[in-house]
Scaffold this motif. Structure first.
Motif, PDB file in Angstrom:
ATOM      1  N   LEU A 142      21.246  14.064  50.509  1.00  0.00           N
ATOM      2  CA  LEU A 142      21.451  13.041  49.213  1.00  0.00           C
ATOM      3  C   LEU A 142      22.551  11.949  49.481  1.00  0.00           C
ATOM      4  N   ASP A 198      14.713  21.709  57.693  1.00  0.00           N
ATOM      5  CA  ASP A 198      15.883  22.215  57.453  1.00  0.00           C
ATOM      6  C   ASP A 198      15.914  23.779  57.279  1.00  0.00           C
ATOM      7  N   VAL A 237      19.748  25.189  57.951  1.00  0.00           N
ATOM      8  CA  VAL A 237      20.692  23.991  57.846  1.00  0.00           C
ATOM      9  C   VAL A 237      21.117  23.952  56.359  1.00  0.00           C
ATOM     10  N   LEU A 280      19.549  11.449  40.698  1.00  0.00           N
ATOM     11  CA  LEU A 280      18.794  12.603  40.746  1.00  0.00           C
ATOM     12  C   LEU A 280      18.085  12.964  39.660  1.00  0.00           C
ATOM     13  N   TYR A 284      16.741   8.326  45.699  1.00  0.00           N
ATOM     14  CA  TYR A 284      17.933   8.685  45.037  1.00  0.00           C
ATOM     15  C   TYR A 284      18.996   7.482  44.937  1.00  0.00           C
ATOM     16  N   SER A 334      13.356  17.173  45.405  1.00  0.00           N
ATOM     17  CA  SER A 334      14.301  16.346  44.634  1.00  0.00           C
ATOM     18  C   SER A 334      15.269  15.935  45.549  1.00  0.00           C
ATOM     19  N   PHE A 335      15.896  16.964  46.456  1.00  0.00           N
ATOM     20  CA  PHE A 335      17.180  16.684  47.180  1.00  0.00           C
ATOM     21  C   PHE A 335      16.814  15.703  48.461  1.00  0.00           C
ATOM     22  N   TYR A 336      15.493  15.389  48.635  1.00  0.00           N
ATOM     23  CA  TYR A 336      15.199  14.754  49.968  1.00  0.00           C
ATOM     24  C   TYR A 336      14.676  13.368  49.567  1.00  0.00           C
TER      25      TYR A 336
END
Lengths: 174, 322
Positions: free
Chosen positions: B52, A115, B47, A75, A70, A64-66
């Protein structure tokens, strides 16, 4: 048993899972970690860890955060915590998803994995490949290939007995 | 102010600003808390960033000093990959409304995407949000980081997140909020949040001079005796004694205050054995809280700070994507 759907013949999910596991047995490294993309990919990763011999840590990833939509869609509600209970740096990872379509979720998942650390290698295994790629992403292991109209979504469900099944929805439905 | 509809929500009910917890639907509050949970793990990674809000410009506009709140907003925005510009504007440099809105117009001309606003005047964040609406800039978002005595919604949300993390179900809880409720925007936001989520027993405890008039109207019970008020509760929220906001003789002395309303191990023993102790910070040790309690095993004061970053990431990413 193939589910009935307008214009498309869906494979049986359990048979596709067996076919996927058979292909992975022939190619996946003994110590490769299996990382399922929520939610369908997570169910498949758990099952594959029992079907594919080897020492496979199982992790889960929520992209979701990538996501790249977006800015247009915001979100998505219901994001979950990614859980990678192994050291990503140096790991060989098989990324696992239920349905491969545009490749955008895979792109997001690869970015997220980096990450956490620098993996030695990332492979891709999918239960169903429906074509329609918008990015240069190809799976190493595929359970079944399906042709599907653009306005339909293929959706994986898991019954109370743990059995997997495939269905279709009009795109945009929940 | 901004028409009939809740100015924080767009026509589809999506959160576009966070101005107050007052009137915010329970499902919106729960959705923010749910979204914060996965953000909490980002801080533990190699990281500590997600992409977002890449390329978005977040302006921290602090007309009142604050270290913790400004820092946690800055960290939250940076972990969302936004660019953060901190402006610490002394209250003296801006007189009132017009110059505040001039500042906003200038920053909008610099392509600001979000303002995080702390201001001594109640309603400052609302004023900015309605100004952005009126000047045709509805895509610029506002987060209230504390306005006068009115509210501090992200603090209220992080308090709710902390309570839910340790106690799960609001519908079975007794929560005691102790001390200087009169000057506390933290208390106001938390009370609104707790009652919206169905907490059956919310108590405020303090001397008459430090409780707002008609506080019972907010759905809380009022106690002046701390030992009685704290009895059997699951959560104790201590408030900072805000000396800088005191005008007139509301208190005999801080020593006297500690004797009656300071949280000591002895007083805490009246709460449930597994009760948690919270404080929004900064703490006045020996005034509202005794050091052994602040540093004790039931204190969740430092986890509150960590959770605060995740909650602010959730709020900023939800409104910036709306």
């Amino acid at each position: 048993m193939a589910a009935e759907a307008p214009g498309i013949a869906l494979p049986d999910a359990e048979e596709a899972l067996e076919a996927l596991a058979a292909r992975m047995r022939a190619g996946v490294a003994h110590g490769a970690a299996f990382v399922g993309i929520y939610s369908g990919g997570a169910w498949i990763a758990e099952r594959l860890a029992t079907l594919v011999p080897g020492d496979h840590a199982v992790g889960y990833i929520d992209v979701s955060f990538y996501r790249d939509d977006y800015a247009s869609k915001g979100l998505k509600a219901g994001a979950r915590r990614s859980d990678l209970p192994f050291d990503v740096a140096g790991a060989t990872i098989v990324l696992i998803d239920d349905v491969l379509y545009t490749g955008r979720s895979t792109r997001a998942a690869i970015n997220e994995l980096f990450d956490y650390g620098r993996p030695a290698a990332i492979e891709l295994a999918v239960l169903v490949d429906r074509g329609g790629r918008e990015l240069p992403i190809e799976p190493g292991y595929v359970g079944a290939r399906v042709a599907c109209a653009r306005d339909l979504s293929i959706v994986l469900s898991r019954g109370e007995d743990g059995r997997l099944s495939l269905g279709v929805e009009r795109a945009g439905e929940p | 102010m901004m028409g009939k509809r809740n100015p924080q929500l767009d026509a589809d009910g999506k959160l576009v600003h966070l101005l107050t917890l007052e009137g915010l639907p329970a499902e919106t509050i729960v959705s923010i808390l749910d979204t914060a949970a996965p953000f909490a793990s980002i801080g533990e990674r190699e990281v500590k960033k997600v992409p977002l809000m890449r390329g978005k410009a977040v302006f921290n506009l602090f007309f009142e000093s604050s270290t913790r709140t400004r820092t946690t907003f800055e960290i939250a925005a940076k972990r969302l990959s936004a660019d953060v510009i901190n402006l610490n504007i002394g209250a003296s440099s801006t007189s009132k409304g017009e110059s505040l809105l001039d500042t906003i117009d200038n920053l909008v001309a610099m392509n600001a995407d979000m303002f995080v606003v702390r201001h001594g005047q109640s309603g400052a964040a609302h004023l900015i949000a309605s100004h952005l609406q009126a000047t045709g800039k509805p895509h610029v978002h506002v987060v209230n980081a504390g306005d006068g005595r009115h509210g501090h919604p992200t603090q209220g949300l992080l308090d709710l997140y902390t309570i839910r993390h340790y106690k799960r179900d609001f519908r079975a809880l007794s929560v005691a909020i102790v001390g200087d409720v009169l000057h506390s925007r933290v208390a106001r936001s938390l009370i609104h949040g707790l009652t919206t989520l169905g907490t059956p027993d919310v108590r405020v405890i303090g001397p008459k001079t430090l409780l707002p008039a008609r506080v019972e109207g907010m759905g809380v019970s009022v106690h002046h005796d701390m030992r009685e008020g704290i009895a059997g509760c699951d959560v104790v929220v201590m408030l900072r004694l805000q000396n800088e906001r005191m005008k007139g003789a509301l208190l005999p002395s801080s020593g006297e205050f500690f004797k009656h309303y300071g949280l000591t191990a002895d007083k805490l023993a009246r709460a449930k054995p597994d009760a948690i102790v919270m404080h929004p910070g900064p703490m006045n040790r020996g005034v509202e809280i005794d050091s052994p309690v602040a540093d004790g095993e039931r204190s969740v004061i430092l986890p509150q700070v960590t959770f605060g970053i995740a909650v602010r990431m959730a709020v900023m990413s939800m409104i910036a994507g709306a």
